[in-house]
Design a protein around this motif. Structure first.
Motif, PDB file in Angstrom:
ATOM      1  N   LEU A  77      96.591   2.148  25.673  1.00 27.03           N
ATOM      2  CA  LEU A  77      96.346   2.328  24.244  1.00 27.03           C
ATOM      3  C   LEU A  77      94.880   2.136  23.905  1.00 27.03           C
ATOM      4  N   ILE A  78      94.252   1.141  24.491  1.00 27.40           N
ATOM      5  CA  ILE A  78      92.829   0.882  24.238  1.00 27.40           C
ATOM      6  C   ILE A  78      91.973   2.036  24.743  1.00 27.40           C
ATOM      7  N   ILE A  79      92.292   2.567  25.904  1.00 24.38           N
ATOM      8  CA  ILE A  79      91.524   3.691  26.456  1.00 24.38           C
ATOM      9  C   ILE A  79      91.638   4.914  25.553  1.00 24.38           C
ATOM     10  N   VAL A  80      92.850   5.232  25.125  1.00 22.77           N
ATOM     11  CA  VAL A  80      93.044   6.393  24.267  1.00 22.77           C
ATOM     12  C   VAL A  80      92.366   6.179  22.915  1.00 22.77           C
ATOM     13  N   LEU A  81      92.439   4.983  22.371  1.00 21.52           N
ATOM     14  CA  LEU A  81      91.788   4.717  21.090  1.00 21.52           C
ATOM     15  C   LEU A  81      90.276   4.844  21.183  1.00 21.52           C
ATOM     16  N   THR A  82      89.685   4.412  22.289  1.00 20.64           N
ATOM     17  CA  THR A  82      88.235   4.564  22.417  1.00 20.64           C
ATOM     18  C   THR A  82      87.846   6.032  22.495  1.00 20.64           C
ATOM     19  N   VAL A  83      88.652   6.838  23.167  1.00 20.89           N
ATOM     20  CA  VAL A  83      88.372   8.277  23.229  1.00 20.89           C
ATOM     21  C   VAL A  83      88.452   8.888  21.835  1.00 20.89           C
ATOM     22  N   VAL A  84      89.499   8.529  21.096  1.00 19.54           N
ATOM     23  CA  VAL A  84      89.685   9.089  19.754  1.00 19.54           C
ATOM     24  C   VAL A  84      88.589   8.604  18.805  1.00 19.54           C
ATOM     25  N   ILE A  85      88.207   7.352  18.900  1.00 21.49           N
ATOM     26  CA  ILE A  85      87.159   6.821  18.019  1.00 21.49           C
ATOM     27  C   ILE A  85      85.826   7.500  18.293  1.00 21.49           C
ATOM     28  N   THR A  86      85.505   7.743  19.548  1.00 19.58           N
ATOM     29  CA  THR A  86      84.249   8.448  19.836  1.00 19.58           C
ATOM     30  C   THR A  86      84.292   9.883  19.317  1.00 19.58           C
ATOM     31  N   MET A  87      85.465  10.521  19.387  1.00 21.11           N
ATOM     32  CA  MET A  87      85.582  11.871  18.841  1.00 21.11           C
ATOM     33  C   MET A  87      85.401  11.869  17.330  1.00 21.11           C
ATOM     34  N   ILE A  88      85.956  10.878  16.649  1.00 19.93           N
ATOM     35  CA  ILE A  88      85.816  10.790  15.195  1.00 19.93           C
ATOM     36  C   ILE A  88      84.371  10.518  14.817  1.00 19.93           C
ATOM     37  N   THR A  89      83.689   9.679  15.591  1.00 22.07           N
ATOM     38  CA  THR A  89      82.271   9.401  15.304  1.00 22.07           C
ATOM     39  C   THR A  89      81.433  10.659  15.479  1.00 22.07           C
ATOM     40  N   ASP A  90      81.711  11.425  16.504  1.00 23.43           N
ATOM     41  CA  ASP A  90      80.996  12.687  16.695  1.00 23.43           C
ATOM     42  C   ASP A  90      81.268  13.660  15.544  1.00 23.43           C
ATOM     43  N   LEU A  91      82.502  13.683  15.078  1.00 22.03           N
ATOM     44  CA  LEU A  91      82.843  14.555  13.964  1.00 22.03           C
ATOM     45  C   LEU A  91      82.061  14.181  12.709  1.00 22.03           C
ATOM     46  N   PHE A  92      81.993  12.882  12.401  1.00 22.72           N
ATOM     47  CA  PHE A  92      81.259  12.446  11.222  1.00 22.72           C
ATOM     48  C   PHE A  92      79.763  12.712  11.346  1.00 22.72           C
ATOM     49  N   SER A  93      79.224  12.563  12.531  1.00 20.77           N
ATOM     50  CA  SER A  93      77.797  12.855  12.696  1.00 20.77           C
ATOM     51  C   SER A  93      77.523  14.344  12.539  1.00 20.77           C
ATOM     52  N   GLN A  94      78.433  15.192  12.996  1.00 24.30           N
ATOM     53  CA  GLN A  94      78.265  16.628  12.802  1.00 24.30           C
ATOM     54  C   GLN A  94      78.375  17.007  11.328  1.00 24.30           C
ATOM     55  N   ILE A  95      79.261  16.339  10.595  1.00 26.93           N
ATOM     56  CA  ILE A  95      79.386  16.603   9.163  1.00 26.93           C
ATOM     57  C   ILE A  95      78.120  16.175   8.428  1.00 26.93           C
ATOM     58  N   ARG A  96      77.558  15.029   8.820  1.00 29.80           N
ATOM     59  CA  ARG A  96      76.301  14.581   8.205  1.00 29.80           C
ATOM     60  C   ARG A  96      75.182  15.577   8.463  1.00 29.80           C
TER      61      ARG A  96
END
Length: 65
Positions: free
Chosen positions: A40-59
């Protein structure tokens, strides 16, 4: 971001489920719980990094930052 990441997450879930079932059948419930938590921790870190990349692209798209 593409659809292959979804497949990787699904494969990780399947593998972790199989490992947990094997450990539970061999009366190693505590290790099975730890394996599921680590997965669960591994999958959450992958998803969190994807969300951070998404927000940086939106910015960058809107020049907000």
């Amino acid at each position: 971001m593409d659809i292959s990441i979804i497949f990787k997450i699904a494969v990780m879930g399947i593998i972790i489920t199989i490992i947990c079932q094997v450990l539970k059948k061999s009366d190693r419930d505590d290790i099975a719980t730890l394996v599921s938590l680590v997965g669960l921790i591994i999958v959450l870190t992958v998803v969190i990094t994807m969300i951070t990349d998404l927000f940086s692209q939106i910015r960058q798209l809107f020049d907000m930052f």
